[in-house]
Design a protein around this motif. Structure first.
Motif, short mmCIF file in Angstrom:
data_model
loop_
_atom_site.label_atom_id
_atom_site.label_comp_id
_atom_site.label_asym_id
_atom_site.label_seq_id
_atom_site.Cartn_x
_atom_site.Cartn_y
_atom_site.Cartn_z
N GLU A 33 -9.99 6.44 -1.24
CA GLU A 33 -10.28 7.77 -0.70
C GLU A 33 -9.90 8.89 -1.67
OE1 GLU A 33 -8.27 7.80 3.08
OE2 GLU A 33 -9.85 6.60 4.03
N ALA A 34 -9.00 8.59 -2.61
CA ALA A 34 -8.52 9.62 -3.52
C ALA A 34 -9.56 10.01 -4.56
CB ALA A 34 -7.25 9.14 -4.22
N ASP A 35 -10.43 9.07 -4.92
CA ASP A 35 -11.39 9.33 -5.99
C ASP A 35 -12.65 8.52 -5.73
OD1 ASP A 35 -12.84 9.57 -8.37
OD2 ASP A 35 -11.06 9.42 -9.63
N GLU A 36 -13.76 9.20 -5.55
CA GLU A 36 -15.03 8.53 -5.22
C GLU A 36 -15.52 7.62 -6.35
OE1 GLU A 36 -17.86 11.47 -4.05
OE2 GLU A 36 -16.66 12.13 -2.34
N SER A 37 -15.04 7.84 -7.57
CA SER A 37 -15.50 7.02 -8.69
C SER A 37 -14.79 5.67 -8.75
CB SER A 37 -15.30 7.76 -10.01
OG SER A 37 -13.91 7.90 -10.30
N LEU A 38 -13.76 5.48 -7.93
CA LEU A 38 -13.03 4.22 -7.91
C LEU A 38 -13.69 3.25 -6.95
CD1 LEU A 38 -9.37 5.58 -7.86
CD2 LEU A 38 -10.76 4.93 -9.84
N ASN A 39 -13.62 1.96 -7.28
CA ASN A 39 -14.23 0.96 -6.40
C ASN A 39 -13.17 0.03 -5.82
OD1 ASN A 39 -13.72 -1.10 -8.34
ND2 ASN A 39 -15.66 -0.70 -9.34
N GLU A 40 -13.59 -0.79 -4.88
CA GLU A 40 -12.69 -1.71 -4.18
C GLU A 40 -11.97 -2.65 -5.15
OE1 GLU A 40 -10.90 -3.48 -0.82
OE2 GLU A 40 -12.44 -1.97 -0.60
N ALA A 41 -12.71 -3.17 -6.12
CA ALA A 41 -12.12 -4.12 -7.08
C ALA A 41 -11.00 -3.45 -7.87
CB ALA A 41 -13.19 -4.66 -8.02
N TYR A 42 -11.22 -2.21 -8.31
CA TYR A 42 -10.19 -1.49 -9.06
C TYR A 42 -8.95 -1.26 -8.20
CZ TYR A 42 -7.60 2.23 -11.29
OH TYR A 42 -6.60 2.99 -11.84
N CYS A 43 -9.15 -0.76 -6.99
CA CYS A 43 -8.02 -0.45 -6.12
C CYS A 43 -7.26 -1.72 -5.71
CB CYS A 43 -8.48 0.35 -4.90
SG CYS A 43 -9.04 2.02 -5.36
N ALA A 44 -7.97 -2.79 -5.48
CA ALA A 44 -7.32 -4.07 -5.16
C ALA A 44 -6.53 -4.58 -6.36
CB ALA A 44 -8.35 -5.10 -4.72
N CYS A 45 -7.09 -4.41 -7.55
CA CYS A 45 -6.40 -4.82 -8.77
C CYS A 45 -5.10 -4.03 -8.95
CB CYS A 45 -7.32 -4.61 -9.98
SG CYS A 45 -6.57 -4.99 -11.58
N THR A 46 -5.16 -2.73 -8.73
CA THR A 46 -3.95 -1.92 -8.89
C THR A 46 -2.88 -2.35 -7.88
OG1 THR A 46 -4.74 -0.11 -7.47
CG2 THR A 46 -5.15 0.09 -9.84
N TYR A 47 -3.30 -2.64 -6.66
CA TYR A 47 -2.33 -3.12 -5.69
C TYR A 47 -1.73 -4.45 -6.13
CZ TYR A 47 0.15 -4.70 -1.67
OH TYR A 47 1.17 -5.17 -0.87
N ASP A 48 -2.56 -5.36 -6.61
CA ASP A 48 -2.07 -6.67 -7.06
C ASP A 48 -1.04 -6.52 -8.18
OD1 ASP A 48 -3.69 -7.92 -5.20
OD2 ASP A 48 -5.25 -8.44 -6.67
N LYS A 49 -1.30 -5.62 -9.11
CA LYS A 49 -0.36 -5.37 -10.22
C LYS A 49 0.95 -4.79 -9.68
CE LYS A 49 -3.25 -6.40 -13.57
NZ LYS A 49 -3.13 -7.59 -14.38
N MET A 50 0.83 -3.87 -8.74
CA MET A 50 2.03 -3.28 -8.14
C MET A 50 2.83 -4.34 -7.39
SD MET A 50 0.29 0.29 -6.82
CE MET A 50 1.67 0.81 -5.84
N GLU A 51 2.14 -5.16 -6.62
CA GLU A 51 2.80 -6.19 -5.83
C GLU A 51 3.53 -7.19 -6.73
OE1 GLU A 51 1.73 -8.85 -1.98
OE2 GLU A 51 0.30 -8.96 -3.64
N ALA A 52 2.93 -7.51 -7.87
CA ALA A 52 3.52 -8.48 -8.78
C ALA A 52 4.76 -7.93 -9.49
CB ALA A 52 2.50 -8.95 -9.81
N SER A 53 4.83 -6.61 -9.63
CA SER A 53 5.90 -6.01 -10.45
C SER A 53 6.94 -5.22 -9.68
CB SER A 53 5.26 -5.09 -11.50
OG SER A 53 4.40 -5.82 -12.32
N LEU A 54 6.62 -4.79 -8.48
CA LEU A 54 7.54 -3.93 -7.73
C LEU A 54 8.21 -4.70 -6.60
CD1 LEU A 54 5.29 -0.75 -7.43
CD2 LEU A 54 7.09 -1.20 -9.10
N SER A 55 9.35 -4.20 -6.20
CA SER A 55 10.05 -4.82 -5.07
C SER A 55 9.30 -4.52 -3.77
CB SER A 55 11.48 -4.29 -4.98
OG SER A 55 11.47 -2.93 -4.54
N ASP A 56 9.53 -5.35 -2.78
CA ASP A 56 8.93 -5.12 -1.47
C ASP A 56 9.33 -3.76 -0.91
OD1 ASP A 56 7.75 -7.62 -1.59
OD2 ASP A 56 9.26 -8.58 -0.33
N GLU A 57 10.56 -3.36 -1.19
CA GLU A 57 11.06 -2.07 -0.70
C GLU A 57 10.27 -0.91 -1.29
OE1 GLU A 57 15.19 0.54 -0.46
OE2 GLU A 57 15.06 -1.11 -1.90
#
Length: 103
Positions: A33-57
């Motif tokens: 929703e933040a940027d119309e030029s972004l797609n589902e694959a990009y946003c899912a990828c960013t979440y996956d990278k965050m999940e792999a590197s950041l704590s659950d908290e």
């Protein structure tokens, strides 16, 4: 009469809880929703990278900030305590890998 009221309240609470979005859904949706030029694959990828590197908290705090009105994950990160913000910095380089998902 009281028993019926309690049962209705419990059913309503269960319904609301069942419809609640996961932290992943909140973060990915906010990204889209933040940027119309972004797609589902990009946003899912960013979440996956965050999940792999950041704590659950930290992930939970990012999602909570979005639920509380942050416009996107970047704004949500800016609301985190300084120590948590610092933990996100190394992930930013990994997010560049997701840019190829935009093509």
């Amino acid at each position: 009469m009281k028993r019926t009221t309690i049962m209705i309240a419990l059913c309503a609470a269960a319904f609301i809880t069942g419809c609640a979005k996961s932290d992943e859904q909140v973060i990915v949706t906010s990204c889209l929703e933040a940027d119309e030029s972004l797609n589902e694959a990009y946003c899912a990828c960013t979440y996956d990278k965050m999940e792999a590197s950041l704590s659950d908290e930290v992930l939970a705090n990012i999602a909570e900030a979005i639920r509380d009105g942050a416009a996107d994950p970047i704004e949500a990160i800016s609301t985190l305590p300084p120590q948590q913000q610092m933990s996100v910095l190394p992930v930013t380089l990994q997010l560049l890998e997701c840019a190829q998902e935009l093509e």
